[in-house]
Design a protein around this motif. Structure first.
Motif, short mmCIF file in Angstrom:
data_model
loop_
_atom_site.label_atom_id
_atom_site.label_comp_id
_atom_site.label_asym_id
_atom_site.label_seq_id
_atom_site.Cartn_x
_atom_site.Cartn_y
_atom_site.Cartn_z
N PRO A 62 0.70 -1.24 0.02
CA PRO A 62 -0.15 0.06 0.16
C PRO A 62 0.94 1.21 0.01
N SER A 63 0.53 2.21 -0.74
CA SER A 63 0.96 3.59 -0.72
C SER A 63 2.59 3.39 -1.48
N GLU A 64 2.72 2.35 -2.25
CA GLU A 64 4.04 2.24 -3.11
C GLU A 64 3.48 2.15 -4.64
N PHE A 65 4.14 2.86 -5.39
CA PHE A 65 3.98 2.69 -6.92
C PHE A 65 5.25 2.44 -7.70
N ILE A 66 5.11 1.50 -8.75
CA ILE A 66 6.14 1.19 -9.70
C ILE A 66 6.20 1.82 -10.94
N VAL A 67 7.43 2.08 -11.45
CA VAL A 67 7.60 2.79 -12.66
C VAL A 67 8.53 1.65 -13.45
N ILE A 68 7.82 1.08 -14.73
CA ILE A 68 8.48 0.28 -15.58
C ILE A 68 8.86 1.02 -16.94
N PRO A 69 10.04 1.31 -17.05
CA PRO A 69 10.28 1.94 -18.57
C PRO A 69 9.84 1.15 -19.56
N LYS A 70 9.83 1.74 -20.78
CA LYS A 70 9.49 0.97 -21.99
C LYS A 70 10.35 0.19 -22.56
N ASN A 71 10.14 -0.97 -23.08
CA ASN A 71 10.99 -1.80 -23.86
C ASN A 71 11.73 -2.49 -22.72
N VAL A 72 11.49 -2.47 -21.52
CA VAL A 72 12.34 -3.30 -20.48
C VAL A 72 11.44 -4.44 -20.13
N PRO A 73 12.38 -5.77 -20.33
CA PRO A 73 11.39 -7.21 -19.97
C PRO A 73 11.23 -6.89 -18.50
N HIS A 74 9.77 -7.29 -18.21
CA HIS A 74 9.25 -7.48 -16.62
C HIS A 74 8.19 -8.58 -16.66
N LYS A 75 7.78 -8.61 -15.58
CA LYS A 75 6.70 -9.33 -15.33
C LYS A 75 6.02 -8.70 -13.80
N LEU A 124 1.74 13.45 -13.27
CA LEU A 124 2.81 12.85 -12.62
C LEU A 124 3.82 13.72 -11.95
N SER A 125 3.32 14.96 -11.88
CA SER A 125 4.17 16.12 -10.94
C SER A 125 3.84 15.76 -9.29
N SER A 126 2.65 14.98 -9.21
CA SER A 126 2.57 14.68 -7.91
C SER A 126 3.35 13.44 -7.46
N LEU A 127 3.81 12.69 -8.48
CA LEU A 127 4.76 11.67 -8.02
C LEU A 127 6.12 12.05 -7.92
N ILE A 128 6.40 12.99 -8.65
CA ILE A 128 7.99 13.55 -8.69
C ILE A 128 7.94 14.56 -7.42
N TYR A 129 7.21 15.29 -7.22
CA TYR A 129 7.24 16.56 -6.21
C TYR A 129 6.15 16.48 -5.12
N GLN A 130 6.18 15.31 -4.53
CA GLN A 130 5.10 15.02 -3.48
C GLN A 130 5.00 16.20 -2.50
N LYS A 131 5.92 16.74 -2.08
CA LYS A 131 5.64 17.72 -0.68
C LYS A 131 4.97 18.84 -1.49
N LYS A 132 5.26 19.44 -2.74
CA LYS A 132 4.66 20.52 -3.31
C LYS A 132 3.22 20.41 -3.86
N PHE A 133 2.64 18.86 -3.89
CA PHE A 133 1.38 18.74 -4.75
C PHE A 133 0.37 19.21 -3.97
N SER A 134 -0.66 20.06 -4.66
CA SER A 134 -1.83 20.33 -4.23
C SER A 134 -2.74 20.62 -5.10
N SER A 135 -4.21 20.50 -4.70
CA SER A 135 -5.04 20.87 -5.65
C SER A 135 -6.60 21.31 -5.32
N PRO A 136 -6.81 22.30 -5.76
CA PRO A 136 -8.11 23.00 -5.04
C PRO A 136 -9.47 21.87 -5.48
#
Length: 297
Positions: A86-99, A175-187
């Motif tokens: 919970p509260s974790e995310f994964i980034v899989i770049p394109k063309n990278v083998p994965h499962k 995406l900016s909310s993933l990169i800059y969590q502390k700055k993230f806000s939305s009305p």
């Protein structure tokens, strides 16, 4: 039955999935000055996705984000296994083998997005800049989920040019909310719907029947010619063409998640001629209904 025999890519109760048509991607997303920078190709939500599993030995041509909000799963990238909770995310770049797959005991609930564009690789590098395992931790934020829901709802309402640009810009905010969590806000504001959005809502409610141009114009309290002009100016498509896009969107879900025949899907969506439906589907998606189902399965 063994667990590996129950594995599946999709088909979970309450799931959501949208795959953008190749025609929309090729005709607009990769050409428009805004959307060519960053755009979504697939988006979905899988709740309590028991036996969820996918394996791509050569990767795919899009970057993938998987955001887990509940339960557990795992991802293997370049033969390195990473546990996801919970509260974790994964980034899989394109063309990278994965499962990847869900935990057997407590399967994950995930939001996921496939995306690409001229800036996409650079953005992925930013996300991974301070991580060594593709897995930044992410505190839960309801505003972020609302951004996802907004993107999904907008795409669910069709593929007008303004909608696609809006999705691209909103996704950049996501995406900016993933990169800059502390700055993230939305009305927390809910904009008032205009007459075109309300008309698209009518299309959605009548997606399994049929609706005429006059019926749509009457609903909007406009003449047919004026309504058609206003609708195309707002969405980039004629009302009926837009309505057909919505039908094909639903058809993709039926073909992916059910065993309904192509004829049954056609009739369910209010299109009595299955050959006409198949031609329209192929024109918009770049593959026949049967071919789409085979690929999805």
């Amino acid at each position: 039955m063994k667990a590996n025999e129950l594995r599946k890519r999709e088909g979970f109760y309450g799931q959501k999935l949208i795959v953008l048509p190749k025609k929309v991607i090729n005709d607009f997303l990769i050409k428009d000055a805004i959307t060519k920078q960053i755009h979504i190709t697939d988006i979905g939500y899988y709740p309590k996705a028991g036996f969820h599993y996918a394996e791509r030995n050569a990767g795919i041509g899009q970057h993938i984000i998987i955001y887990c909000i509940e339960g557990f799963g795992w991802v293997e990238i370049n033969k390195k296994r990473i546990e996801i909770g919970p509260s974790e995310f994964i980034v899989i770049p394109k063309n990278v083998p994965h499962k990847y797959g869900a935990s057997e005991n407590k399967p994950w609930t995930i939001y996921w997005i496939h995306f690409k564009g001229e800036l996409s690789s650079y953005i992925v590098e930013l996300i991974l800049k301070n991580t060594e395992n593709f897995q930044p931790n992410l505190s839960y934020n309801g505003q972020r989920i609302r951004l996802f829901d907004d993107i999904y709802h907008t795409l669910e309402m069709g593929y007008g040019s303004d909608a696609l640009r809006y999705v691209s810009m909103t996704f950049s905010h996501f995406l900016s909310s993933l990169i800059y969590q502390k700055k993230f806000s939305s009305p927390d504001q809910q904009p008032q719907k205009n007459v075109i959005e309300l008309t698209i809502g009518l299309m959605q409610r009548k997606i399994q029947t049929d609706v005429t141009l006059k019926e749509l114009a009457d609903f909007a309290s406009l003449s047919v010619s004026h309504f058609s002009s206003v609708f195309k100016a707002k969405t980039g498509y004629s009302p009926i063409e837009y309505y057909n896009h919505l039908k094909i969107q639903h058809a993709c879900q039926y073909l992916s998640f059910t065993d309904m025949s192509v004829k049954s899907v056609s009739v369910t969506l209010g299109i009595q001629d299955p050959y006409y439906f198949s031609r329209m589907f192929t024109r918009l998606m770049g593959v026949s209904p049967a071919g789409y189902r085979k690929k999805a399965k």
